[in-house]
Design a protein around this motif. Sequence first.
Motif, short mmCIF file in Angstrom:
data_model
loop_
_atom_site.label_atom_id
_atom_site.label_comp_id
_atom_site.label_asym_id
_atom_site.label_seq_id
_atom_site.Cartn_x
_atom_site.Cartn_y
_atom_site.Cartn_z
N ALA A 162 0.87 -1.08 -0.02
CA ALA A 162 0.18 0.20 -0.15
C ALA A 162 0.85 1.42 -0.33
O ALA A 162 0.53 2.39 -0.63
CB ALA A 162 -1.02 -0.08 1.37
N GLU A 163 2.01 1.42 1.10
CA GLU A 163 2.35 2.74 0.74
C GLU A 163 3.73 2.49 -0.28
O GLU A 163 3.73 3.42 -0.76
CB GLU A 163 3.94 2.22 1.53
N LEU A 164 3.78 1.56 -1.11
CA LEU A 164 4.99 1.44 -2.50
C LEU A 164 3.35 1.81 -3.73
O LEU A 164 4.42 3.27 -4.46
CB LEU A 164 4.85 0.43 -3.21
N GLU A 165 2.25 1.94 -3.30
CA GLU A 165 0.98 2.40 -4.12
C GLU A 165 1.40 3.52 -4.58
O GLU A 165 0.83 4.71 -5.03
CB GLU A 165 -0.36 1.43 -3.76
N ASP A 172 4.01 -5.46 -9.89
CA ASP A 172 2.42 -5.21 -10.40
C ASP A 172 2.03 -3.91 -10.13
O ASP A 172 0.78 -3.20 -10.73
CB ASP A 172 1.61 -6.42 -9.74
N VAL A 173 2.90 -3.92 -8.66
CA VAL A 173 1.80 -2.79 -7.83
C VAL A 173 2.77 -1.39 -8.56
O VAL A 173 1.90 -0.70 -9.23
CB VAL A 173 2.16 -2.10 -6.51
N LEU A 174 3.96 -0.95 -9.06
CA LEU A 174 4.01 -0.47 -10.21
C LEU A 174 4.24 0.23 -11.13
O LEU A 174 4.35 1.17 -11.69
CB LEU A 174 6.26 -0.46 -10.31
N GLY A 175 3.41 -1.00 -11.59
CA GLY A 175 2.53 -1.40 -13.26
C GLY A 175 1.08 -0.19 -13.32
O GLY A 175 0.99 -0.44 -14.67
#
Length: 373
Positions: free
Chosen positions: A116-119, A150-153
Motif C-alpha cells: 500500500a505504501e509503494l502504491e 505489479d503495483v509499480l505497473g
Amino acid sequence: MPDFPYARLRRRPDVEAANLQAYDATDALLVGRALESGVPGHEIAVIGDAYGAITLPLTDAGLTGIRVHQDLATGRRALALNAEELGLAGFSPHELDGSLLDGARLVLLQLPKALAELEEIADAVARWAAADVVLVAGGRVKHMTLAQNDVLGRSFARVQPQRAERKSRLIVATEPRAVPAQPPYPVRAHHEGLVLVAHGGAFAGAKLDIGTRVLLDVLAELPGSSPASVRTVVDLGCGTGALAVSAAIAHAGARVVATDRSAAAVASARATAEANGLADRIEVTHDDAGSRIPDASVDVVLLNPPFHLGSSVHTGAATRLFEAAARMLRPGGELLTVFNSALAYRPELTALIGPTEQLRRTPKFTVTRSIRR
C-alpha cells in the motif's frame, strides 16, 4: 564512483545494535545509478532513505538541491546527524507531496515493506514528477516480490527488473501513466462507530489491527476514572489513531496527544481525528517516542508497540517506548500496553515503569497495566 565512508553512518537516535546497520548494498546500487544518469541534484528526489546512505553519498559527490522524503522521524534526525558528522549539505527534507516531486526527473526509492505504501508513492511520482521521470526502486532480493512489480505497473507503463547484485536488485519504472482524479490514499473504513483513515504507510491500513482491538475491549471493561483524575492521555505510537479517538471519547475533559515517528501514521491519525469530529480534541505530533512531551506530565499512556525494526524482528523499538512512557508518566500514572504474548514483556515493564498486572491474555496477545512508581 567516488568512495564514501558508509561505515561511518549511524542509526542514532534509532535503535543501534551489532546486527543493525545504517546502510546496505541497495543504497550503493541506487547511488551508482544516480551518478551514472548525469541528472543534476535539483532534479533528483530520494524516498525512503533510512539514515542517509543514499542522500549523503550523492551530496559527497557534489550534487546539490536533492529533495528527500523520509517517513520516520528517527530517520530524519539520523540523516541530519550523519550529515553534520560528515560535514555534508546540499539536500532538503519534504513530505510526500508536490514539493518533493515537482520537476523531478530521477526518483530513487528504497522499496517499502507494505504494498500500500509503494502504491501511494508510485502514484505520487506519476502524479507530480516530470513526464520523463525515471523511478529506480531497490531492495534486498529476499524481501522483494512480483507483487511489487505489479503495483509499480499501475502507475508506469514500463517496469524493468534489473539483474541482482550483492543480494540486492533494482527495478526501473518509466513512462508514467495518466493518474486518476483522486489519489488512491488515504482510504477510510467504519468500525462499530469508529472511522479509521489510513495512508499507505500506516500500519494495518484502515483495518483495526487485532492487538488494538484487544486493548480497546479491555479499556471498555475497565472501571471509569473520574474526569478530574485523567488530565492528559498519550497514544504512544498512535498509528491511525484508534486509541486516541477512544481516549478522547472516554475522557471528555482530558488533553489527548497522539504521537508517532511515522509521517504516514501522523497524517492518518490527523485524518482519523477529523473524520470522528475530534480534530479540536486530539493533538497529533510527528516525534521520536514522544520526546517533546514533558517529563512526569501524563496520567495515562496507551501503547501497542511494534516488534519489528524495518525487516528485522527486534524488541529494541518496544523498549524505547517503554522508557519513553516511564519518562512522561507522573508518579501513579498508568501505562496500558498490548503486546504479542510470546514476547513476555511483563518483567521489563515492571523494571522500567513499576508494578505491572496482567489484565487479559489470549493465545496471541497480552494486555497489562503498569503503575508508575
